[in-house]
Design a protein around this motif. Structure first.
Motif, PDB file in Angstrom:
ATOM      1  N   PHE A 606      -0.841  48.682  25.014  1.00  0.00           N
ATOM      2  CA  PHE A 606      -1.569  49.781  24.391  1.00  0.00           C
ATOM      3  C   PHE A 606      -1.126  51.105  25.007  1.00  0.00           C
ATOM      4  N   THR A 607      -1.229  52.156  24.208  1.00  0.00           N
ATOM      5  CA  THR A 607      -0.998  53.508  24.719  1.00  0.00           C
ATOM      6  C   THR A 607      -2.015  54.453  24.101  1.00  0.00           C
ATOM      7  N   SER A 608      -2.429  55.433  24.871  1.00  0.00           N
ATOM      8  CA  SER A 608      -3.385  56.407  24.346  1.00  0.00           C
ATOM      9  C   SER A 608      -3.531  57.561  25.315  1.00  0.00           C
ATOM     10  N   GLY A 609      -3.921  58.681  24.734  1.00  0.00           N
ATOM     11  CA  GLY A 609      -4.329  59.805  25.566  1.00  0.00           C
ATOM     12  C   GLY A 609      -5.822  59.832  25.733  1.00  0.00           C
ATOM     13  N   TYR A 610      -6.517  58.941  25.007  1.00  0.00           N
ATOM     14  CA  TYR A 610      -7.982  58.916  25.034  1.00  0.00           C
ATOM     15  C   TYR A 610      -8.399  57.567  24.454  1.00  0.00           C
ATOM     16  N   THR A 611      -8.994  56.700  25.267  1.00  0.00           N
ATOM     17  CA  THR A 611      -9.269  55.325  24.858  1.00  0.00           C
ATOM     18  C   THR A 611     -10.493  55.208  23.975  1.00  0.00           C
ATOM     19  N   GLN A 612     -11.429  56.153  24.048  1.00  0.00           N
ATOM     20  CA  GLN A 612     -12.621  56.163  23.194  1.00  0.00           C
ATOM     21  C   GLN A 612     -13.379  54.828  23.260  1.00  0.00           C
ATOM     22  N   ASN A 613     -13.384  54.226  24.452  1.00  0.00           N
ATOM     23  CA  ASN A 613     -14.121  52.983  24.698  1.00  0.00           C
ATOM     24  C   ASN A 613     -13.647  51.818  23.840  1.00  0.00           C
ATOM     25  N   ALA A 614     -12.449  51.912  23.284  1.00  0.00           N
ATOM     26  CA  ALA A 614     -11.950  50.807  22.471  1.00  0.00           C
ATOM     27  C   ALA A 614     -11.484  49.649  23.345  1.00  0.00           C
ATOM     28  N   ILE A 615     -10.805  49.956  24.453  1.00  0.00           N
ATOM     29  CA  ILE A 615     -10.349  48.911  25.380  1.00  0.00           C
ATOM     30  C   ILE A 615     -10.874  49.162  26.780  1.00  0.00           C
ATOM     31  N   VAL A 616     -11.724  50.175  26.934  1.00  0.00           N
ATOM     32  CA  VAL A 616     -12.326  50.501  28.222  1.00  0.00           C
ATOM     33  C   VAL A 616     -13.832  50.432  28.072  1.00  0.00           C
ATOM     34  N   HIS A 617     -14.471  49.639  28.898  1.00  0.00           N
ATOM     35  CA  HIS A 617     -15.923  49.510  28.862  1.00  0.00           C
ATOM     36  C   HIS A 617     -16.452  49.603  30.280  1.00  0.00           C
ATOM     37  N   GLY A 618     -17.499  50.426  30.439  1.00  0.00           N
ATOM     38  CA  GLY A 618     -18.016  50.666  31.784  1.00  0.00           C
ATOM     39  C   GLY A 618     -17.003  51.377  32.647  1.00  0.00           C
ATOM     40  N   GLY A 619     -16.079  52.146  31.992  1.00  0.00           N
ATOM     41  CA  GLY A 619     -15.078  52.878  32.758  1.00  0.00           C
ATOM     42  C   GLY A 619     -13.925  52.016  33.210  1.00  0.00           C
ATOM     43  N   ARG A 620     -13.848  50.755  32.775  1.00  0.00           N
ATOM     44  CA  ARG A 620     -12.803  49.853  33.255  1.00  0.00           C
ATOM     45  C   ARG A 620     -12.082  49.224  32.076  1.00  0.00           C
ATOM     46  N   LEU A 621     -10.766  49.014  32.254  1.00  0.00           N
ATOM     47  CA  LEU A 621      -9.989  48.345  31.230  1.00  0.00           C
ATOM     48  C   LEU A 621     -10.514  46.926  31.035  1.00  0.00           C
ATOM     49  N   ASP A 622     -10.540  46.495  29.778  1.00  0.00           N
ATOM     50  CA  ASP A 622     -10.947  45.115  29.516  1.00  0.00           C
ATOM     51  C   ASP A 622      -9.968  44.156  30.189  1.00  0.00           C
ATOM     52  N   PRO A 623     -10.448  42.982  30.609  1.00  0.00           N
ATOM     53  CA  PRO A 623      -9.562  42.019  31.293  1.00  0.00           C
ATOM     54  C   PRO A 623      -8.362  41.656  30.420  1.00  0.00           C
ATOM     55  N   GLY A 624      -7.182  41.614  31.054  1.00  0.00           N
ATOM     56  CA  GLY A 624      -5.964  41.225  30.359  1.00  0.00           C
ATOM     57  C   GLY A 624      -5.319  42.315  29.535  1.00  0.00           C
ATOM     58  N   VAL A 625      -5.891  43.499  29.493  1.00  0.00           N
ATOM     59  CA  VAL A 625      -5.358  44.582  28.669  1.00  0.00           C
ATOM     60  C   VAL A 625      -4.365  45.409  29.485  1.00  0.00           C
ATOM     61  N   GLU A 626      -3.218  45.697  28.883  1.00  0.00           N
ATOM     62  CA  GLU A 626      -2.210  46.554  29.509  1.00  0.00           C
ATOM     63  C   GLU A 626      -2.205  47.900  28.791  1.00  0.00           C
ATOM     64  N   LEU A 627      -2.210  48.976  29.580  1.00  0.00           N
ATOM     65  CA  LEU A 627      -2.292  50.325  29.007  1.00  0.00           C
ATOM     66  C   LEU A 627      -1.270  51.234  29.665  1.00  0.00           C
ATOM     67  N   LEU A 628      -0.572  51.994  28.837  1.00  0.00           N
ATOM     68  CA  LEU A 628       0.328  53.051  29.313  1.00  0.00           C
ATOM     69  C   LEU A 628      -0.235  54.366  28.787  1.00  0.00           C
ATOM     70  N   SER A 629      -0.795  55.166  29.670  1.00  0.00           N
ATOM     71  CA  SER A 629      -1.462  56.385  29.241  1.00  0.00           C
ATOM     72  C   SER A 629      -0.461  57.465  28.855  1.00  0.00           C
ATOM     73  N   LYS A 630      -0.771  58.180  27.775  1.00  0.00           N
ATOM     74  CA  LYS A 630       0.044  59.315  27.353  1.00  0.00           C
ATOM     75  C   LYS A 630      -0.298  60.530  28.192  1.00  0.00           C
ATOM     76  N   PRO A 631       0.674  61.421  28.371  1.00  0.00           N
ATOM     77  CA  PRO A 631       2.098  61.261  28.065  1.00  0.00           C
ATOM     78  C   PRO A 631       2.788  60.473  29.171  1.00  0.00           C
ATOM     79  N   TYR A 632       3.795  59.722  28.821  1.00  0.00           N
ATOM     80  CA  TYR A 632       4.529  58.894  29.774  1.00  0.00           C
ATOM     81  C   TYR A 632       6.008  59.262  29.697  1.00  0.00           C
ATOM     82  N   SER A 633       6.711  58.962  30.751  1.00  0.00           N
ATOM     83  CA  SER A 633       8.149  59.243  30.766  1.00  0.00           C
ATOM     84  C   SER A 633       8.917  58.068  30.199  1.00  0.00           C
TER      85      SER A 633
END
Length: 782
Positions: A606-633
């Motif tokens: 997953f990638t995002s500049g704003y997760t909007q609680n879609a894969i983050v709950h309680g301020g934490r990534l859901d188990p097993g979820v990989e995220l690359l936050s924008k912007p990335y190199s």
């Protein structure tokens, strides 16, 4: 009556006139044995008996039955015999049986030789006065009961000089003194030494004496030395002639009320702060997605330009400056998200001691030689659940703030210890539960902060540094991160003595993992197939070019539904790289879940500049979820993909991606590509170039037919559904112009059964892979 011993020695006429004129008193004589011998009008008025009804009757008839049974008539006469006089009060009975309260005087009458000749009795009806007196007594009794029944107030009397004269149980409960310990002493003993020295007790009495009342609040001292906040009222008490008789003093312990008011105010302030944070968080989150998309387009294209034109020194320098500006923008967006408590966290159970000690070298380099760094770790340190990378960033920011507060140098102390936050501490902090915490304290010996600055220290963009020296997001970022992590943060500062930041992180009973190693990001390439799902066309195009440049085969989709259609088509896909927040009824996480059911070995990033609680709950990534936050190199993207897909054995050196030459020696095909979707046309054209073919691209069927009239083509690739002209109709007209033309129909839907097509054709279902396109073209070549 004239012969009665009662009037012996008196002028008989005067005596008769006097007795007969009295009606307010019953005056009568008794024989030595207690029988009535005379009776005046007052007796008849008071008792109701006529003279002829009582003369000769015993005194007992005037007493109540109860008093007669107790022998009180005889007892009274016996007292008069012995003492010559008997005064008493009591209930007496009238002729009609009613009773009244009587005041009675009985005098013994004696002859010259001392012999008792009888008794003279004067009776007065005191019922009205008795009733009034009893009412007063009852009122006083109720008042005493009230005063002594009150335990929430200290109520006591003072002399005009301030000496304590009485003491109620409430005073004992509040102040701790028994009555015998304080009565007779001056009430100033209850004041604090500083207030007593300032003359506040005497001032209160003076105001009460002058104005009748004094009211105030202040600190008082209990018997055990404990101080309490008191609400005090002093009322002046005066006699009927206005003379000051003393003071009534009422004291109430309002410590709890004041504490409750303080806690209420703190709670209101905390609620206001929380609402402010929430509002700013929504604002930052709302713009972060679009802002980071813009940054991603900028960074991706700048890196592509750097890769192609970086050999020129002048160009490389300016590209590097532009990339640096993008990084600063990305850091700003990240800080805003952290402040708004919307930073996706990946917490692990960790013991902070080795992690913080591992930062020593980094901190010393950041602080310089003029700042001494000391790390103190208490024994038996508990574990905590925290995103250690984010905590390291917070600690680094705090250290830099401390360095700026110590321009001439100083000492920075980092302390780790266990802490307990009890119910009393958290009473005014609605979002902080009591319990066990790990305390991280950062203390500097710098300039410190005044109270007004301290109150605003956590506000975003607030800074006391000169313009251009800070963003004002350092402490606010720390605040947001700690709150999002379920912790608590407090500031303590004094001008000229430095500042301490205390971070409380909840204890974890889990087993600690080793602190993660810091890895350097290297540029890695691959050859797998990646499906890019992104609704922002510019971001999508940049990512496609970046991944293509890294050697990957790239498919693309504009939303989750289109991506799911590609996955279900059966085309080979190794990894889905998808934005989290996209329009449409199907959410990206749901798409990923369905894709994994269809392709269990599929990797999802997953990638995002704003997760909007879609894969983050309680301020934490859901188990097993990989995220690359924008912007990335480009390096971060390459590293993250290889982290998911595993190592790739081909060389890591990447040259600029140019159209590929045919390695099999076959001639390049001249391909006419017609598609009403410009983004799709661009992507397929790039694939055709990579295969070594020569594409001509247009979104207009009419223009394509005009080109066929003047030019020669081997293959027509036509979208099946186009508003201007359906793909089958275009193909029929094109083959009519060029009979040797082969046709590829492309569509996001299944190819319909169309009988009677008299030309060679193949179909591809969108989105298709590079291999699918190549196979279709080679099949038509034969």
């Amino acid at each position: 009556m004239m012969n009665s011993p009662l009037f012996d020695g008196l002028d008989s006429n005067w005596s008769v006139r006097w007795v007969e004129s009295v009606s307010d008193y019953a005056i009568f004589a008794l024989s030595p044995d207690g029988r009535i011998q005379s009776w005046n009008p007052g007796g008849e008025a008071i008792y109701g008996y006529r003279r002829d009804e009582v003369l000769g009757q015993p005194l007992d008839i005037l007493y109540t039955e109860e008093d007669r049974s107790r022998g009180l008539p005889a007892a009274g006469l016996e007292t008069a015999r012995r003492t010559n006089r008997y005064d008493t009060e009591g209930w007496r009975v009238r002729k009609d049986g009613t009773v009244f309260w009587a005041s009675m005087v009985t005098t013994t009458l004696r002859a010259e030789d001392g012999r008792i000749t009888g008794f003279a009795k004067i009776v007065r009806d005191m019922t009205d006065k008795k009733t009034a007196h009893d009412a007063v007594l009852e009122s006083e009794r109720h008042f005493r009961m009230l005063v002594h029944g009150v335990t929430d107030y200290a109520i006591y009397m003072l002399s005009p000089e301030g000496i304590i004269t009485n003491w109620n149980p409430g005073a004992r409960r509040i102040k701790g003194y028994a009555a015998e310990e304080v009565i007779g002493s001056h009430f100033s003993r209850f004041y604090t030494p500083e207030d007593a020295a300032a003359g506040l007790p005497q001032y209160g009495l003076a105001v009460a004496a002058r104005e009748g009342r004094f009211e105030a609040e202040g600190w008082r001292v209990k018997r055990n030395g404990e101080r309490f906040l008191a609400h005090v009222v002093i009322d002046a008490i005066r006699d009927d002639d206005g003379t000051l008789a003393g003071f009534a003093k009422i004291t109430r312990d309002i410590t709890e009320r004041a504490e409750a008011a303080r806690l209420l105010e703190e709670t209101r302030a905390a609620l206001f702060q929380s609402q402010k944070m929430e509002a700013i968080g929504k604002l930052t989150g709302g713009v972060a997605h679009d802002f980071n998309n813009v940054l991603q387009v900028l960074r991706g294209n700048l890196e592509l330009l750097e890769h192609r034109h970086g050999r020129d020194g002048w160009t490389r320098e300016r590209l590097e400056k532009a990339i640096d500006a993008v990084e600063r923008g990305a850091k700003l967006a990240s800080q805003l998200l952290s402040f708004g408590r919307q930073q996706p966290l990946q917490p692990v159970v960790i013991n902070l001691a080795p992690a913080i000690r591992g930062m020593d070298d980094l901190l010393r380099r950041a602080l310089g030689e003029t700042v001494e760094v000391e790390t103190v770790v208490a024994g038996g340190l508990w574990n905590t659940l925290i995103d250690i990378h984010q905590l390291e960033n917070v600690l680094l920011n705090l250290a830099i703030n401390a360095r700026d507060a110590m321009p001439e140098g100083g000492k920075l102390t980092i302390e780790l210890s266990n802490a307990m936050l009890d119910d009393h501490y958290v009473a005014g902090l609605p979002d902080v539960p009591p319990g066990q915490y790990v305390l991280l304290a950062v203390t500097d010996t710098g300039t410190g902060m005044p109270a007004d600055v301290l109150q605003r220290a956590f506000d975003p963009f607030f800074t006391t540094k000169p313009e251009g020296r800070g963003t004002g997001l350092g402490l606010s970022t720390a605040y947001g991160f700690v709150k999002q992590s379920g912790g608590h943060i407090r500031l303590y500062s004094e001008v000229g003595h430095g500042t301490t930041v205390k971070i409380y992180l909840a204890r974890s009973m889990g087993t600690a993992v080793e602190p993660p190693q810091r890895t350097s990001v290297t540029l890695l390439r691959g050859a797998e197939t990646v499906l890019v799902v992104e609704d922002d066309r510019k971001v999508q195009s940049t990512v496609v070019d970046t991944l293509s440049g890294l050697g990957y085969s790239v498919l693309k989709a504009d939303d989750a539904e289109q991506a799911l259609a590609v996955i279900r088509s059966g085309v080979h896909i190794d990894l889905v790289f998808t934005d989290v927040v996209m329009p449409g009824p199907l959410r990206s996480p749901d798409m990923a879940a369905q894709a994994l059911q269809f392709l269990p070995r599929l990797k999802v990033l997953f990638t995002s500049g704003y997760t909007q609680n879609a894969i983050v709950h309680g301020g934490r990534l859901d188990p097993g979820v990989e995220l690359l936050s924008k912007p990335y190199s480009r390096e971060q993207l390459a590293y993250k993909i290889r982290q998911l897909l595993g190592p790739f054995t081909e060389p890591t050196r990447l040259d600029a991606q140019e159209p590929a030459a045919r390695s099999d020696g076959a001639a390049a095909l001249r391909v006419l590509l017609v598609d009403d979707d410009p983004e799709s046309t661009e992507a397929i054209g790039a694939l055709l170039k990579m295969l070594g073919h020569e594409p001509a691209m247009t979104d207009s069927p009419e223009q394509a037919l005009n080109w066929l009239k003047t030019g020669s083509f081997d293959i027509l690739i036509a979208d099946l559904t186009m508003p201007a002209m359906p793909g089958i109709e275009l193909a029929q007209k094109a083959v009519g112009l060029r009979p040797e033309l082969r046709v590829v129909f492309a569509s996001g839907r299944e190819m319909p059964d169309v009988p009677g097509l008299d030309f060679v054709w193949k179909s591809l279902r969108k989105p298709y892979a590079l291999e699918d396109l190549s196979a279709a073209l080679e099949a038509l070549r034969q």
